[in-house]
Enzyme design. Structure first.
Site, PDB file in Angstrom:
ATOM      1  N   ASP A  60       0.490  -1.370   0.016  1.00 28.35           N
ATOM      2  CA  ASP A  60       0.106  -0.227  -0.162  1.00 28.35           C
ATOM      3  C   ASP A  60       0.907   0.884  -0.245  1.00 28.35           C
ATOM      4  OD1 ASP A  60      -2.721  -1.558  -0.353  1.00 28.35           O
ATOM      5  OD2 ASP A  60      -2.869  -1.188   2.660  1.00 28.35           O
TER       6      ASP A  60
ATOM      7  N   ASP B  64      -0.764  -1.998  -4.075  1.00 27.24           N
ATOM      8  CA  ASP B  64      -2.755  -2.601  -4.211  1.00 27.24           C
ATOM      9  C   ASP B  64      -3.011  -0.971  -3.653  1.00 27.24           C
ATOM     10  OD1 ASP B  64      -4.893  -3.355  -2.910  1.00 27.24           O
ATOM     11  OD2 ASP B  64      -3.672  -4.665  -1.198  1.00 27.24           O
TER      12      ASP B  64
ATOM     13  N   ASP C  82      -5.191   2.974   2.147  1.00 27.43           N
ATOM     14  CA  ASP C  82      -6.509   1.443   3.583  1.00 27.43           C
ATOM     15  C   ASP C  82      -6.028   2.518   4.809  1.00 27.43           C
ATOM     16  OD1 ASP C  82      -7.040   1.104   0.733  1.00 27.43           O
ATOM     17  OD2 ASP C  82      -6.216  -1.443   0.978  1.00 27.43           O
TER      18      ASP C  82
ATOM     19  N   ARG D 288     -13.074   1.621  -5.757  1.00 32.52           N
ATOM     20  CA  ARG D 288     -12.712   1.331  -4.689  1.00 32.52           C
ATOM     21  C   ARG D 288     -12.952   3.807  -3.985  1.00 32.52           C
ATOM     22  NH1 ARG D 288      -9.116  -2.861  -2.352  1.00 32.52           N
ATOM     23  NH2 ARG D 288     -10.412  -5.085  -2.896  1.00 32.52           N
TER      24      ARG D 288
END
Length: 453
Positions: free
Chosen positions: A265, A288, A292, A345
């Site tokens: 991330d 990714d 997050d 997302r």
């Protein structure tokens, strides 16, 4: 950080299943006496439309379901949510996904989809069957609107208030102002770093610190960030190959950095980390998530960032089975971010309520904008959606639906999305830019290099 990649169930076999031949088999559980269907077109644009379907079961309880209808004007289904949808010729079949197969007598289930049409006629289906039984109880198809409507009427007066004196629109706003506020390293003396080893040591040191990043730093993995840190990028500062991990710590500010090519991330906030502000950064081409936030973290603001050339953008809540840690937390504000072709997302939300998504610019997002899942409550307010075929919806893949309230959004070649339920009140003051101005405001101000720090 890396989480198991879930196979999407929005559409059959993770891709649009437009079957040319073959017979579709209904599931075994049958409706004994009938059903009622409401079919509406929530938005329509050149070449495309969004359909919303609610099925009321008037028969015996169902353990699974399959709804079938036919189109008369060549419409096709391109993708769906809260159902698996396939098409053979003019016949469309929607079947339940894992979490919504059980429908009691007099209960209902809803799903939505995007479709294509010929730009001259988009008549609604006139007949539906549920598990092979014709729906005769008040089937209510409706025609398409000429312009995408808002699914939630706007309030008569805007709910935001004026921010506190001396706090400009580009200053700290949102959830990170709560719980005592977010100050990072405060007035601590600044340390400038230009190598991976120096950056790693500075981020992991105890005590308050202001860390300035200079030049391009190549690194790998996730670098631990401890509490009470302000991390600022000097002009052109770039992090290549690695990301920042804020795990169980608090009071961290990250501003004016470019992240690219990270191998996990870019920024991971987890394990009850609180009071985090991630502002005016640029993210591209990572493995990714860009940002997050998960595992009970709380009081976070994500503002004025630009994401481009990237797929999975911002995940809030990592797992459907982590409710015991996440419920009552995961309160995040996303504002004035530029989701520049980032696929999905933007964000995807589990459990958090209220999550505030306001004044963001969505452009050419091929997957979707916002997804509210697992009983989350998301307010989608004053955003600008351009060329986004799926702006916002309830549920995603195997995750059950949350609640979503949408108001005062602006749509260009994009439909109004799926809404439902209620969202808790927003406790902090904020200024809402008019949705029609958000494109110009955000493109002029979002990303690294747009502020002096």
């Amino acid at each position: 950080m890396r989480t198991p990649r879930r196979r999407t169930t929005l559409i059959a076999a993770t891709t649009v299943a437009l079957l040319a031949t073959g017979t579709l088999t209904a599931v075994a559980a049958h409706a004994a006496t009938g059903c009622a269907v409401s079919y509406t077109v929530g938005g329509q644009w050149q070449g495309g439309f969004t359909g919303n379907v609610t099925v009321t079961n008037l028969g015996d309880p169902l353990s699974s379901w399959s709804l079938r209808w036919s189109y008369s004007a060549g419409q096709t289904v391109s993708d769906a949510w809260n159902a698996t949808v396939t098409q053979s010729g003019s016949t469309v079949t929607a079947t339940n996904v894992g979490y919504n197969g059980s429908v009691p007598t007099s209960g209902n289930v809803s799903f939505g989809f995007n479709g294509t049409w010929n730009n001259s006629s988009n008549p609604a289906p006139t007949s539906f069957t549920l598990n092979g039984v014709t729906c005769t109880g008040s089937t209510a198809p409706t025609g398409a609107p000429t312009t995408p409507p808002s699914t939630t009427p706007p309030p008569t007066t805007p709910p935001p208030t004026t921010p506190p004196p001396g706090v400009p629109q580009t200053g700290l706003v949102g959830w990170a102002t709560q719980n005592g506020g977010t100050t990072g390293g405060g007035n601590a003396g600044a340390t400038t770093v230009s190598t991976a080893s120096a950056l790693t040591s500075a981020l992991n040191a105890t005590g308050a610190a202001v860390i300035r990043v200079s030049g391009t730093i190549n690194c790998s993995g996730m670098l631990r960030v401890r509490s009470n840190k302000t991390i600022l990028g000097n002009a052109g500062a770039t992090i290549v190959g690695c990301g920042f991990n804020i795990s169980g710590d608090r009071n961290v500010i990250i501003r004016n950095l470019t992240f690219r090519d990270w191998n996990d991330d870019a920024v991971n906030v987890q394990e009850s980390a609180t009071n985090i502000w991630i502002d005016h950064n640029t993210f591209s081409n990572g493995y990714d998530g860009t940002v997050d936030i998960k595992r009970g973290s709380d009081f976070v603001t994500v503002s004025w960032n630009r994401v481009y050339n990237h797929d999975k953008t911002m995940l809030l809540g990592h797992s459907d089975d982590n409710g015991s840690q996440d419920i009552g937390h995961l309160r995040v504000t996303y504002h004035h971010n530029w989701y520049d072709g980032s696929r999905q997302r933007n964000p995807r939300v589990r459990f958090g309520n209220p999550v505030h998504v306001y004044n963001n610019y969505y452009y050419n997002n091929a997957g979707y904008g916002v997804a509210s899942t697992m009983s989350a409550g998301v307010l989608v307010e004053g955003n600008y959606f351009e060329n986004v075929k799926d702006t916002y919806h309830l549920g995603e893949a195997d995750s059950g639906p949350g609640s979503l309230v949408a108001r005062n959004n602006h749509f260009v070649n994009s439909p109004a999305g799926q809404t439902g339920g209620g969202v808790a009140g927003i406790p902090y003051p904020y200024t809402l830019d008019s949705a029609s101005s958000v494109k110009s405001v955000v493109t002029a101000g979002a990303g690294a290099g747009r502020i002096s720090v």
